[in-house]
Design an enzyme around this catalytic site. Structure first.
Site, PDB file in Angstrom:
ATOM      1  N   THR A  51       0.811  -1.221   0.000  1.00  0.00           N
ATOM      2  CA  THR A  51       0.000   0.000   0.000  1.00  0.00           C
ATOM      3  C   THR A  51       0.840   1.266   0.000  1.00  0.00           C
ATOM      4  O   THR A  51       0.302   2.360  -0.193  1.00  0.00           O
ATOM      5  CB  THR A  51      -0.906   0.024   1.249  1.00  0.00           C
ATOM      6  OG1 THR A  51      -0.084   0.012   2.433  1.00  0.00           O
ATOM      7  CG2 THR A  51      -1.833  -1.176   1.262  1.00  0.00           C
ATOM      8  N   CYS A  55       3.014   2.849   9.304  1.00  0.00           N
ATOM      9  CA  CYS A  55       2.136   2.824  10.471  1.00  0.00           C
ATOM     10  C   CYS A  55       2.954   2.723  11.750  1.00  0.00           C
ATOM     11  O   CYS A  55       4.129   2.343  11.734  1.00  0.00           O
ATOM     12  CB  CYS A  55       1.186   1.620  10.427  1.00  0.00           C
ATOM     13  SG  CYS A  55       0.171   1.502   8.940  1.00  0.00           S
ATOM     14  N   CYS A  59      -1.212   0.052  15.067  1.00  0.00           N
ATOM     15  CA  CYS A  59      -2.236   0.430  14.088  1.00  0.00           C
ATOM     16  C   CYS A  59      -3.422  -0.527  14.174  1.00  0.00           C
ATOM     17  O   CYS A  59      -3.244  -1.757  14.191  1.00  0.00           O
ATOM     18  CB  CYS A  59      -1.654   0.405  12.676  1.00  0.00           C
ATOM     19  SG  CYS A  59      -2.812   0.971  11.416  1.00  0.00           S
ATOM     20  N   ARG A  84       3.799   7.008   2.716  1.00  0.00           N
ATOM     21  CA  ARG A  84       2.998   8.077   3.303  1.00  0.00           C
ATOM     22  C   ARG A  84       2.421   7.609   4.631  1.00  0.00           C
ATOM     23  O   ARG A  84       2.278   6.407   4.896  1.00  0.00           O
ATOM     24  CB  ARG A  84       1.866   8.496   2.365  1.00  0.00           C
ATOM     25  CG  ARG A  84       0.871   7.399   2.048  1.00  0.00           C
ATOM     26  CD  ARG A  84      -0.281   7.913   1.222  1.00  0.00           C
ATOM     27  NE  ARG A  84      -1.187   6.849   0.798  1.00  0.00           N
ATOM     28  CZ  ARG A  84      -2.128   6.325   1.549  1.00  0.00           C
ATOM     29  NH1 ARG A  84      -2.293   6.756   2.805  1.00  0.00           N
ATOM     30  NH2 ARG A  84      -2.908   5.367   1.103  1.00  0.00           N
ATOM     31  N   CYS A  86      -0.062   6.634   7.570  1.00  0.00           N
ATOM     32  CA  CYS A  86      -1.376   5.996   7.686  1.00  0.00           C
ATOM     33  C   CYS A  86      -2.404   7.003   8.204  1.00  0.00           C
ATOM     34  O   CYS A  86      -2.134   7.757   9.147  1.00  0.00           O
ATOM     35  CB  CYS A  86      -1.284   4.808   8.629  1.00  0.00           C
ATOM     36  SG  CYS A  86      -2.852   3.992   8.965  1.00  0.00           S
ATOM     37  N   CYS A  89      -3.840   5.366  12.022  1.00  0.00           N
ATOM     38  CA  CYS A  89      -3.067   5.344  13.269  1.00  0.00           C
ATOM     39  C   CYS A  89      -2.199   6.577  13.467  1.00  0.00           C
ATOM     40  O   CYS A  89      -1.625   6.764  14.543  1.00  0.00           O
ATOM     41  CB  CYS A  89      -2.203   4.090  13.347  1.00  0.00           C
ATOM     42  SG  CYS A  89      -0.809   4.040  12.190  1.00  0.00           S
ATOM     43  N   ASP A 461      20.908  12.650  49.599  1.00  0.00           N
ATOM     44  CA  ASP A 461      19.647  13.325  49.910  1.00  0.00           C
ATOM     45  C   ASP A 461      19.025  12.726  51.169  1.00  0.00           C
ATOM     46  O   ASP A 461      18.908  11.502  51.310  1.00  0.00           O
ATOM     47  CB  ASP A 461      18.692  13.175  48.726  1.00  0.00           C
ATOM     48  CG  ASP A 461      17.372  13.873  48.949  1.00  0.00           C
ATOM     49  OD1 ASP A 461      17.284  15.080  48.681  1.00  0.00           O
ATOM     50  OD2 ASP A 461      16.419  13.200  49.404  1.00  0.00           O
TER      51      ASP A 461
END
Length: 511
Positions: A51, A55, A59, A84, A86, A89, A461
């Site tokens: 695709t 992601c 996702c 590119r 998603c 998500c 401390d």
């Protein structure tokens, strides 16, 4: 190598990581994706070859076949490879990798500076100068570890900021491009289309209309994600209990404070919720948005890996009950390292209330006034340059502490001492130790809360020693330091759990 999130070994969980970057271990990455494990969001990104999208591991869509997955160490590397983001998500908005806040090598310091907007303001040469390396060395190391150079990493950050503004405000696109750090409207449009496969207007049309609130001038509301669990009690309790009047306040369930930023100033209100930190920012210059978000995330330690931290500390049977009772404690840090160093000196050997009083006097005399229509904030904390010329006799402090304070601000003002996100932790410790009045406690508390060293430790401390004694741990500094070797590299978090054994305002949020 930092420790990735831990989990019990089952068919759908992840075993302890090998000593190499996680994205190079395809088998572990596949298991994380198939189990939709949100703890790994930000550790690596999954690029789907069929695709051409990338992601986060969690996702919600049906995971692709393993042979169709490829793994990258950064969103910028995915974008450079032609993938590119998603639309489901939103991998660009996942919590940042915990590596950059638990390391002090060149790559980690470079990533902290990029998040602080240095590349946008000063370019790659400015980044290299701050780091003390050549431009070529910085680019080579970032490419080797993250698969992207500083320009690509800064571009990915600008794209994420642009998306945030497009989807949550009605600001005109030209103003968004300017605020996100783009040099032109054309570059802004091209980048948004390339990264999100949507034009800026299409991104806005897809966003819920209820989210697009009309802000006050320069105001913005957003959500700061984090890795669960997060215990807000000591985190917000510490910030509230030590708040300097005029600079910080607790109002209507939110911690509010002023911010000194590169292009102007701002006021932020931060409210803890179960699954995010609600953040409301008012800025005099929207170009400071990315920087303000980065500094707030750093102050609240939101990119920490609480599962790895708690797993390590729980291995000690005396600490395990503290972790089980209130897991997910963070280290409260700062939005301004120089400010914190000054406040650490003012707090030497005095109560929390006395330290606040000293700091408030300094703010009233030397701070920069601001307007706050929503509350009682009145000043920015004075910059080192404003304090460098102060009259020591005007300070209501013992003479030795006056010398400590004036020496500190002089070195901060002339640049001979640097405590910014680019600082090497051991080098900064060494420089602080050379200054008069800087003993182990002051150096380590600055290392923990200003420099962000997750392994800073405070064996001298009083509260830590008292807690150690009550738990049956060694309570002399030398013996406790030896015992704490098993807690490394998370001793700053052990400090938070030990402090929390005491009934003190720093350990709770006001009702």
């Amino acid at each position: 190598m930092p420790t990735a999130p831990h989990a019990a070994v089952t068919a759908t969980t992840i075993t302890a990581p090998p000593p190499r970057p996680m994205h190079t271990d395809a088998e572990r990455c596949v298991r994380a994706v198939q189990s939709k494990d949100a703890r790994f969001d930000g550790w690596f990104y999954t690029a789907v070859l069929t695709t051409r999208i990338y992601c986060r591991p969690s996702c919600p869509v049906v995971p692709p076949k393993p042979e169709n997955m490829s793994f990258y160490p950064s969103a910028a590397a995915c974008q450079q490879a032609g993938f590119r983001a998603c639309k489901r998500c939103r991998p660009d908005s996942s919590p940042g990798s915990p590596e950059w806040n638990q390391r002090a090598d060149l790559v980690a310091r470079a990533m902290r500076l990029i998040a602080d907007g240095v590349v946008d303001r000063d370019g790659v040469p400015g980044l290299a100068t701050r780091l003390g390396y050549s431009t070529r060395q910085v680019e080579r190391q970032l490419l080797a570890e993250l698969g992207a150079g500083p320009l690509a990493l800064a571009r990915a950050q600008r794209a994420q900021t642009a998306r945030l503004l497009i989807e949550t405000t009605p600001l005109p696109m030209a103003e968004i491009a300017f605020a996100a750090g783009f040099s032109s409207i054309r570059t802004f449009n091209d980048t948004v289309r390339e990264v999100f496969a949507l034009a800026p207007g299409e991104l806005r049309d897809r966003a819920p209309k209820a989210a697009q609130k009309v802000p006050a001038p320069g105001a913005l509301s957003l959500r700061l994600p984090f890795r669960a669990p997060l215990n807000p009690d000591n985190l917000f309790g510490h910030l509230i209990a030590t708040a300097v009047p005029g600079v910080e306040e607790w109002r209507d369930g939110a911690y509010r404070r002023t911010l000194r930023l590169p292009y102007g100033h701002g006021v932020v209100a931060l409210t803890p919720t179960p699954d995010h930190i609600a953040c409301r920012l008012s800025l005099t210059d929207m170009r400071d948005l990315t920087i303000a978000i980065s500094r707030c995330r750093r102050m609240l330690d939101l990119d920490a890996d609480p599962v790895a931290v708690d797993a390590q500390l729980s291995a000690d049977p005396l600490l395990a009950p503290l972790v089980a009772k209130a897991p997910g404690r963070r280290v409260p840090r700062t939005v301004d390292e120089a400010e914190f160093a000054v406040r650490a000196v003012l707090g030497q050997q005095v109560s929390t209330a006395a330290a606040r009083t000293h700091a408030a006097r300094l703010v009233g005399a030397h701070g920069e006034p601001i307007d706050d229509p929503e509350g009682g904030l009145t000043h920015l904390f004075p910059a080192p340059e404003a304090l460098a010329a102060l009259d020591p006799e005007a300070l209501a402090l013992p003479r030795s502490r006056r010398t400590t304070l004036t020496t500190l601000v002089r070195h901060l003002a002339d640049g001979s001492l640097r405590l910014g996100v680019e600082s090497g932790w051991e080098e900064a410790r060494a420089r602080l130790t050379e200054l008069p009045g800087f003993g182990p406690w002051t150096v380590e508390v600055i290392a923990m809360r200003a420099l962000g060293d997750p392994d800073a430790f405070l064996p001298t401390d009083l509260g830590i020693r008292r807690a150690a004694q009550e738990l049956g741990l060694p309570h002399t500094p030398a013996a406790l330091t030896a015992r704490s070797a098993d807690w490394r590299p998370w001793r700053a978090y052990a400090v938070q759990y030990l402090w929390a054994t005491d009934v003190h305002p720093i350990n709770s949020i006001p009702a």
